[in-house]
Enzyme design. Structure first.
Site, PDB file in Angstrom:
ATOM      1  N   HIS A 206     -22.076 -35.368  -2.866  1.00 28.07           N
ATOM      2  CA  HIS A 206     -22.673 -35.286  -1.534  1.00 28.07           C
ATOM      3  C   HIS A 206     -23.889 -36.203  -1.401  1.00 28.07           C
ATOM      4  CE1 HIS A 206     -20.546 -32.426   0.914  1.00 28.07           C
ATOM      5  NE2 HIS A 206     -20.750 -31.377   0.126  1.00 28.07           N
TER       6      HIS A 206
ATOM      7  N   HIS B 239     -18.913 -32.086  -7.034  1.00 24.20           N
ATOM      8  CA  HIS B 239     -18.879 -32.033  -5.573  1.00 24.20           C
ATOM      9  C   HIS B 239     -20.289 -32.145  -4.994  1.00 24.20           C
ATOM     10  CE1 HIS B 239     -17.341 -30.467  -1.626  1.00 24.20           C
ATOM     11  NE2 HIS B 239     -18.584 -30.014  -1.544  1.00 24.20           N
ATOM     12  N   GLU B 240     -21.181 -31.301  -5.460  1.00 23.20           N
ATOM     13  CA  GLU B 240     -22.541 -31.314  -4.892  1.00 23.20           C
ATOM     14  C   GLU B 240     -23.233 -32.638  -5.209  1.00 23.20           C
ATOM     15  OE1 GLU B 240     -22.728 -29.120  -2.814  1.00 23.20           O
ATOM     16  OE2 GLU B 240     -21.315 -27.643  -3.607  1.00 23.20           O
TER      17      GLU B 240
ATOM     18  N   GLY C  68     -20.918 -21.207  -3.011  1.00 19.15           N
ATOM     19  CA  GLY C  68     -20.820 -21.614  -4.407  1.00 19.15           C
ATOM     20  C   GLY C  68     -22.040 -22.414  -4.814  1.00 19.15           C
ATOM     21  N   ALA C  69     -22.398 -23.402  -3.999  1.00 16.93           N
ATOM     22  CA  ALA C  69     -23.509 -24.272  -4.333  1.00 16.93           C
ATOM     23  C   ALA C  69     -23.898 -25.109  -3.127  1.00 16.93           C
ATOM     24  CB  ALA C  69     -23.124 -25.195  -5.485  1.00 16.93           C
ATOM     25  N   MET C  70     -25.076 -25.737  -3.221  1.00 14.46           N
ATOM     26  CA  MET C  70     -25.612 -26.486  -2.076  1.00 14.46           C
ATOM     27  C   MET C  70     -26.261 -27.792  -2.528  1.00 14.46           C
ATOM     28  SD  MET C  70     -26.110 -26.695   1.130  1.00 14.46           S
ATOM     29  CE  MET C  70     -26.973 -28.061   1.861  1.00 14.46           C
TER      30      MET C  70
HETATM   31  N1  BES Z   1     -22.554 -27.730   1.710  1.00 12.63           N
HETATM   32  C1  BES Z   1     -21.774 -26.763   1.032  1.00 12.63           C
HETATM   33  C2  BES Z   1     -22.463 -25.437   0.897  1.00 12.63           C
HETATM   34  C3  BES Z   1     -22.583 -24.630   2.162  1.00 12.63           C
HETATM   35  C4  BES Z   1     -21.477 -24.125   2.758  1.00 12.63           C
HETATM   36  C5  BES Z   1     -23.772 -24.346   2.728  1.00 12.63           C
HETATM   37  C6  BES Z   1     -21.594 -23.364   3.903  1.00 12.63           C
HETATM   38  C7  BES Z   1     -23.886 -23.601   3.880  1.00 12.63           C
HETATM   39  C8  BES Z   1     -22.796 -23.092   4.475  1.00 12.63           C
HETATM   40  C9  BES Z   1     -21.388 -27.222  -0.368  1.00 12.63           C
HETATM   41  O1  BES Z   1     -21.363 -28.589  -0.543  1.00 12.63           O
HETATM   42  C10 BES Z   1     -20.004 -26.733  -0.621  1.00 12.63           C
HETATM   43  O2  BES Z   1     -19.102 -27.228  -0.012  1.00 12.63           O
HETATM   44  N2  BES Z   1     -19.849 -25.771  -1.503  1.00 12.63           N
HETATM   45  C11 BES Z   1     -18.600 -25.134  -1.797  1.00 12.63           C
HETATM   46  C12 BES Z   1     -18.040 -25.557  -3.123  1.00 12.63           C
HETATM   47  C13 BES Z   1     -17.351 -26.863  -3.070  1.00 12.63           C
HETATM   48  C14 BES Z   1     -16.916 -27.312  -4.440  1.00 12.63           C
HETATM   49  C15 BES Z   1     -16.130 -26.863  -2.180  1.00 12.63           C
HETATM   50  C16 BES Z   1     -18.879 -23.658  -1.830  1.00 12.63           C
HETATM   51  O3  BES Z   1     -20.040 -23.279  -1.871  1.00 12.63           O
HETATM   52  O4  BES Z   1     -17.921 -22.886  -1.795  1.00 12.63           O
HETATM   53 ZN    ZN Z   2     -19.641 -29.564   0.123  1.00 17.17          ZN
END
Ligand code: BES
Ligand code: ZN
Length: 883
Positions: free
Chosen positions: A309, A305-306, A269-271
């Site tokens: 972090h 969320h991001e 979803g996002a980073m």
């Molecule tokens: N750090 C993660 C993104 C990520 C996940 C990078 C797996 C590499 C491998 C990010 O903070 C995250 O948790 N994103 C979620 C959305 C969030 C609102 C739960 C996502 O991408 O689904």
């Molecule tokens: Zn996350």
């Protein structure tokens, strides 16, 4: 040659790094197929290393190595060992030294979307968890923290925007203006998984935020040209999140700029890259015409969320990947609290619990069950799971429930204070709460290492003579893979006892105090609680607010449930009672249908629901939750074994129809009265109104009469926003009427040029319960707008089919399984991370009835036997097939 089987990484084998990296200077010359990466690392032996004089082994994959220099001297092949995954220097100095490494990478050819890749002409990076090793040789582990300076160079017209982490230092032109460069510096030491770079021809919107100490921060969101007007909601959400984190947790932003970039191809979803968050564009771009309320809500929560972090993940990061819940579970908890504060606490809790049960309880009951802090993994990307995220968030929430909000906040403050700038562990996190509150949490910590969903078997006895009630609680801990026996957990059970006219009775523990917060602690396998001064037989309201991620069983009659639905002061439990009642009715119907009996059932539930939604002062969003029945997948999960999806579908349809008929007038009134007037607003109010109206539409459509189908078509063709339009499209795609194709064609005509909106068109067709769906889905995999290389397309078409269409995916002939296996094998060659995620649709295979089970097993075995599969897919498939 046989492919070597990847060995699992074990938590117990953690050792501090042999070397540390203090600074990283990157110089990156962007090129579509041959990007040059020059990296200058200042290293030194780690004084805290356990073994002295270990050779320096740097991680690296899919890299072309051009040069290595040590303190300025070019190394030759004799000085190092090079293989597919590493570069090892045979001899390094005993003191600090400098390495200069030049590598080349191919962004265009990178379809795994990890490391540096190109999407829609934009260069971008994804380094979590282990993508940096696809950019340069490095100590790719989260406990190596360094400060980064990054110089990026590119063609001016190909990439006028050049971004990296931290603050901008310098920029300029080269080659007479044909090329240019930008230099960024991030003063906060970070692990390489938080590194990011973006280069492309992007447009942006800008704003500013004044932090609580008065610093001005420049905010910017970068999007495709022409999409600027759709980024406003994300910007608004960002500013609200920044303010909320100051007010609720005292956390302030720490750089001069905060950038977000929206890209079209993204595995997740996002980073949260430091100062440069990268987003899947479907979670940034929204307008009333293009995005549903659900998307507006998702944007608000993912942007938050991001951003959150920045403190929980970036300023304090994880020592190793086994500690993933330390940042993810905690940050999900924080975004849930934010959404609850921005919207409705109760509705947010219902949404979060629904999600927890449908994703995490399912995972916990199947072959992929693992503890919130796993002890072993082969491919870390497979551990970004509902257990680490959603259950991880529940564990933080339980700490808040156990300690109370004040001590919880003190513990968080201590954590930020004590571990800022460090790579921490779950143990250290818990110690902060113990130190801040003086509470021993050693028993509670079992939640982190024991997998499986506990069941609380409760029994309430009433003694009218002594006016005493006794609650017996037994915790049953089901076995999970690798954990046949479990120890009792420390479970906060929040409860109420309702007296004759529905009021909460004081919870006076026999010979003890009154329970002010209503929370009893379950710590043993079996426990009893006696309450005195109870005038008459009370109705128990258990696990209020879903105070622990557990299943609860208690003998409640239909009347008891009706009483709770009408009276419970805990609105979450009022909803829960209605949901339990629906579930009970559905399962009873499935049972009767299996026996060939008539299913004249559900009238009482429908009546109770009718009373519930007319309850006074209820928010519309809450009423919409009441009107949303458990899904077919929910029913399958609760049934748990020998699942026969068609009978669940039949039972579900009958109940929907019955509710539609019984509540008919009431639903029609809601539908007519709540029509949108005035301009669209994505806030909780407007969204709640649309949600009730759409829930009413669904139930009315289930009646299946001609006027109902006409209403549905009208809803689609007169919709003024995407929430209503998409809702109707999904329903129409499930109908055998001619309006189905008319609506699908209309949608296609209107949105074929929009790569985000068109995913709704793919998904609506994949979601349809019609028997023709599989052949339609297969045809759509050859549609010009579909691409296996685009994760959003794969999720919209293949993911929707396999994960949300129980009857057609679980076809009796096994064709759904064959299709998914084929797609997973094809995907695995391009993007193993996405292939492994799609494969997880099989996670319920053991709970199916024997014929389907056999067909699913043979599809899984075929994936297992395939040559050259990725570790990602192999790890999942072997766990699924293990006994
Ligand atoms: N750090 C993660 C993104 C990520 C996940 C990078 C797996 C590499 C491998 C990010 O903070 C995250 O948790 N994103 C979620 C959305 C969030 C609102 C739960 C996502 O991408 O689904
Ligand atoms: Zn996350």
């Amino acid at each position: 040659m046989t492919a070597k089987r990847p060995r699992p990484i074990l938590l117990k084998n953690y050792r501090p790094p042999a070397y540390l990296i203090d600074t990283v200077e990157l110089d990156i010359a962007l090129d579509p197929t041959r990007t040059r990466v020059h990296s200058r690392l200042k290293l030194r032996p780690n004084p805290k290393a356990e073994k002295k004089k270990e050779p320096l082994r740097l991680d690296g994959e899919h890299l072309e190595l051009a040069e290595v220099r040590l303190d300025g001297r070019t190394l030759t092949g004799k000085d190092y060992r090079l293989d597919d995954t590493s570069l090892t220097l045979k001899k390094t100095p005993a003191k600090a030294f400098t390495l200069d490494i030049t590598t080349y990478v191919n962004p265009e050819g990178n379809k795994a979307l990890q490391g540096l890749y190109r999407t829609n002409g934009v260069y971008c990076t994804q380094c979590e968890a282990q993508g940096f090793r696809r950019i340069s040789y490095y100590l790719d582990r989260p406990d190596v923290l360094a400060t980064y300076t990054c110089r990026i160079e590119a063609e001016m017209d190909e990439a006028p925007v050049l971004l990296s982490n931290g603050n901008p230092l310098e920029r300029g032109t080269l080659a007479g203006g044909k090329r240019h460069y930008a230099v960024w510096h991030d003063p906060y030491p970070k692990p390489c998984y938080l590194f990011a770079l973006v280069g492309g021809d992007l447009s942006s919107i800008a704003s500013t935020f004044r932090t609580m100490s008065g610093r001005e921060v420049d905010l910017r969101i970068y999007v495709e040209h022409g999409k600027e007007s759709r980024a406003g909601w994300a910007m608004d959400s960002l500013k609200r999140a920044m303010r909320w984190d100051e007010e609720r947790f005292g956390r302030e932003y720490d750089l001069d700029v905060f950038n977000i970039v929206a890209v079209s191809d993204f595995n997740m979803g996002a980073m949260e890259n430091k100062g440069l968050n990268v987003f899947n564009d479907r979670l940034i771009l929204a307008s009333p015409e293009t995005a549903t309320d659900t998307i507006f809500e998702a944007i608000e929560s993912v942007v938050a969320h991001e951003y959150f972090h920045n403190w929980t993940g970036n300023r304090i990061t994880c020592r190793d990947w086994f500690q993933l819940c330390l940042k993810e579970g905690l940050t999900v908890f924080r975004d849930q609290e934010f959404s609850g504060d921005e919207r409705s606490e109760t509705v947010q809790r219902i949404i979060d619990v629904r999600r927890l049960k449908s994703l995490q309880f399912t995972e916990d009951a199947g072959p992929l069950a693992h503890p919130v802090r796993p002890e072993s993994y082969i491919e870390i990307n497979n551990f970004y799971t509902a257990t680490v995220y959603e259950k991880g968030a529940e564990l933080v929430r339980m700490i808040q429930t156990l300690l109370g909000r004040d001590y919880f906040r003190k513990g968080m403050d201590l954590y930020f204070d004590r571990h800022d700038g460090e790579a921490a562990t779950v143990d250290e996190f818990i110690t902060c709460f113990e130190d801040a509150s003086g509470t021993d949490l050693s028993h509670f910590k079992r939640w982190y290492s024991q997998a499986g969903t506990p069941e609380l078997v409760c029994d309430l006895h009433f003694d009218p003579e002594k006016k005493r009630a006794r609650l017996d609680v037994e915790q049953v801990l089901p076995p999970t893979p690798g954990q046949p026996h479990k120890k009792p957990l420390d479970i906060p059970l929040k409860l109420g006892l309702l007296g004759g006219n529905g009021q909460d009775l004081p919870l006076k523990l026999d010979g003890g105090p009154v329970l002010e917060d209503g929370v009893v602690h379950i710590t043993k396998r079996k426990q009893s609680f006696k309450f005195s001064d109870i005038p008459s037989r009370p109705v128990p309201s258990l696990l209020r607010g879903f105070s622990a991620p557990a299943n609860i069983t208690v003998d409640l009659s239909d009347q008891d449930l009706e009483f709770l639905i009408a009276n419970d002061s805990d609105l979450f439990n009022r909803w829960q009672a209605a949901n339990t009642y629906a579930m009970r009715t559905l399962i009873e119907t499935v049972r009767r249908l299996a026996k060939g009996k008539k299913a004249s059932h559900g009238m009482r539930y429908a009546k109770a629901l009718s009373t519930a939604i007319s309850g006074e002062g209820l928010e519309n969003a809450y009423r919409a939750e009441l009107l949303t029945l458990p899904s077919q997948a929910d029913v399958a999960r609760v049934i748990g074994k020998n699942v026969e999806p068609v009978s669940i579908q039949r039972a579900h349809r009958r109940l929907m129809k019955l509710v539609g008929r019984t509540l008919g007038d009431q639903l029609e009134d809601l539908y007519d009265e709540l029509a949108d007037e005035g301009p669209f607003s994505p806030d909780a109010e407007g969204a709640g109104r649309r949600a009730v109206r759409n829930a009413a539409l669904t139930l009315l459509t289930a009646r299946g009469e001609k006027p109902d189908l006409e209403r549905l078509s009208r809803h689609y063709f007169t919709a003024t926003n995407m929430t209503d339009r998409a809702h109707a499209l999904y329903q129409l795609a499930a109908q055998r009427s001619s309006d189905r194709e008319r609506a699908l064609n209309d949608f296609y005509e209107q949105w074929q040029g929009d790569h985000i909106v068109i995913d709704t068109w793919f998904a609506a067709q994949a979601h349809s319960p019609l028997a023709s769906t599989l052949s339609r889905v297969k045809a759509l995999t050859r549609h010009p707008l579909f691409a296996l290389t685009a994760p959003n397309k794969v999720r919209a078409l293949i993911g929707t089919f396999a994960l949300t269409n129980p009857v057609q995916f679980n076809r009796a002939d096994g064709a759904g399984y064959t299709f998914l296996a084929d797609q997973v094998l094809a995907l695995d060659r391009l993007n193993p991370q996405i292939a492994a995620r799609m494969l997880s649709a099989f996670r319920i295979w053991r709970s199916l009835e024997p014929k389907r089970r056999a067909k699913a097993r043979s599809a899984l075995s075929r994936v297992a036997r395939a040559k050259g599969g990725s570790p990602d897919v192999q790890e999942i498939v072997s766990k699924m097939l293990e006994l």
